[in-house]
Scaffold this motif. Structure first.
Motif: not given
Lengths: 253, 296
Positions: A100-105, A119-127, A136-139, A143-144
């Motif tokens: 029950p967290k955000t899509i990103f988390e 944060r940047e490395a996390l974002s890259r890996r999440v994407e 990816w295209d749907e969300v 992400l938040d």
């Protein structure tokens, strides 16, 4: 097939207290292949799957005999770090179970518990993970937002992205499409085709068609025993055992 | 067929009447509380009643300022929460997540038994055991003070906080726990990153109900808080929380006197406080149910 072996089970026995759930299972898994585990309910295929990332440890009173090796290292060896095993062997469950967290988390979770802070490395890996799981295209614009607002099929692809984010070597899938509609199921199956290029995939399924569509090899379990294993095509066209034939033709199970 | 229908109808009516009785009685008590409490505001303005710092109800002329009583109630509730929340929540986490089934089987009934301790017994303990201890150790004027009352109240709210939190933690779906462990999280990471956040609304409800209990508790504060109607300046000051004031003075206040009305008005203020706590608890528990809003 003289490839290197990713996972090797040898004479594996598994007990729930006194009940013998797996008996003398010997089975090899090869890299970059999808192996389907099929068989009627209660045959031990899910139990076997959950042995590989030691998920069964959570149940009190279980016991394992025989050996189960990941790259030659015994998963149940005395010095093994369970957390390390689970980072190398990811899992997708039957029911989509996003946090029950955000899509990103959700996707970043495995990295965060691994000490990921940048944060940047996390974002890259999440994407990257969301692209891999074709979500990816749907969300990408939300992400938040809470992951619980996604549809069932999207949630399951999110769970796949979450598992992929830690870059496991093996991906276990326990009936990943059983709670989904045909369209979502088709998306998951297409995904498996893509994913097996990079990971070793082991998938438990109740659907014969699904096993035939997604897997390279198929193993048939019955009453806690491995009855037969081979190329999916062979198993479905020339099964060697009567029980396998009865099961895949729908005469029981 | 007709007979069965009639029986069904009678049973339904029976349950309706019993439910109605309890609601009606509670409603009547509320009406009575307000009807007896509001007349004091003919004599004293609401502002002077609530923000007045002098509580001399029997002096001539009397002073009806209950700020010291409100401050005392808020202070004992706050300090007891500071003690009870960490104790209650960590015990709950231990019971639900860490304890072996045997330990859980032993600890859980014991914690719940604490809830069964009559408050007068806890008050008595605070009076004859803990107060002399405080007096001796800290060289105070009196052992009956804010700290003593807060600790005794914490004893009373720990079981409430613990058992409701434990239920909330225990009912976090096993799937979430499995998902976390399967991603290579340790048990501890799973507890503080997934399980506790997922149970947070239940835990908050538990905390608020525990605080509400501490605020409304009468016997303990009557026995160990010290009874001085002063705005507390330190942990060791004697205080006079609202319930203690009502209990101590009600027998002496002449029927329908100003003092009598003022005590009921204190009851109204106390009711508003606990009512507020319960609304908060309800709100937080309800928010949990909305799909999609559970963003942590």
């Amino acid at each position: 097939m003289k490839e290197q072996i990713k996972i090797r089970a040898k004479n594996l026995n598994f007990y729930y207290t006194d009940f013998l759930a797996l008996s003398e299972v010997s089975l090899d898994f090869f890299p970059h292949q999808a192996t389907a585990l099929i068989g009627p309910s209660g045959c031990g295929k899910s139990t076997f799957l959950r042995c590989i990332n030691r998920m069964n440890d959570l149940i009190p009173g279980v016991r394992v005999e025989g050996s189960l090796c990941l790259d030659g290292q015994d998963i149940y060896g005395p010095k093994v770090d369970v957390v390390e095993i689970r980072r190398r062997v990811g899992m997708v469950f039957q029911k989509p179970n996003p946090f029950p967290k955000t899509i990103f988390e959700n996707v970043a979770y495995g990295l965060r518990v691994n000490g990921g802070r940048d944060r940047e490395a996390l974002s890259r890996r999440v994407e990257e993970s969301l692209r891999l799981s074709a979500l990816w295209d749907e969300v990408k614009d939300r992400l938040d937002q809470s992951a619980l607002g996604l549809s069932g099929g999207q949630q399951q692809r999110l769970c796949i992205a979450r598992a992929l984010a830690v870059r496991p070597e093996v991906l276990l899938m326990d009936e990943p499409a059983s709670a989904l509609d045909p369209i979502a199921t088709q998306k998951i199956e297409e995904l498996i085709h893509e994913l097996k290029k990079r990971f070793t995939i082991i998938i438990v399924t109740h659907s014969m068609q699904q096993a035939a569509r997604v897997s390279d090899r198929t193993a048939f379990f019955y009453m806690g025993r491995l009855i037969e294993v081979g190329n999916t095509e062979t198993i479905f066209t020339y099964p060697r055992h009567k029980q396998t034939e009865d099961y895949i033709t729908g005469r029981f199970g | 067929m007709n007979k069965r229908f009639l029986k069904e109808k009678l049973i339904r009516a029976g349950f309706f009447v019993t439910a109605l009785v309890s609601v009606l009685v509670l409603g009547m008590i509320m009406v009575f509380l307000f009807s007896q409490g509001l007349p004091i505001f003919d004599q004293v303005s609401v502002g002077r009643f609530i923000f007045g710092t002098q509580w001399y109800p029997t002096a001539e002329p009397p002073d009806f300022g209950i700020l010291p009583l409100i401050a005392a109630s808020v202070a004992v509730t706050a300090v007891s929460s500071l003690i009870a929340i960490p104790l209650g929540v960590t015990t709950a986490v231990y019971l639900a997540e860490i304890a072996s089934p045997r330990m859980r089987g032993f600890f859980k009934p014991v914690v719940e038994m604490l809830a069964a301790l009559p408050s007068v017994v806890i008050g008595f303990f605070g009076m004859v055991v803990f107060a002399p201890f405080l007096l001796e150790q800290l060289d105070l004027l009196t052992g009956l003070n804010l700290l003593n009352a807060s600790i005794m109240l914490a004893f009373m709210s720990v079981p409430t906080i613990c058992s409701i939190s434990e239920d909330a933690i225990y009912s976090v779906p096993a799937e979430l726990k499995e998902a976390s462990l399967a991603l290579g999280a340790t048990h501890w990471q799973t507890i503080y990153r997934v399980i506790v956040p997922a149970a947070l609304s239940g835990i908050s409800t538990a905390v608020i109900l525990g605080m509400s209990r501490a605020m409304g508790e009468t016997m303990v504060v009557l026995m160990v808080a010290g009874g001085a109607s002063l705005i507390p300046g330190s942990l060791f000051d004697p205080v006079r929380p609202m319930p203690a004031s009502i209990a101590a003075e009600m027998a002496e206040a002449p029927f329908h006197s100003e003092h009598y009305y003022a005590l009921f008005a204190i009851g109204v203020v106390l009711f508003l406080f606990t009512f507020l706590f319960n609304i908060c608890a309800d709100y937080i528990a309800g928010r949990h149910k909305q799909v999609g809003a559970a963003t942590l």
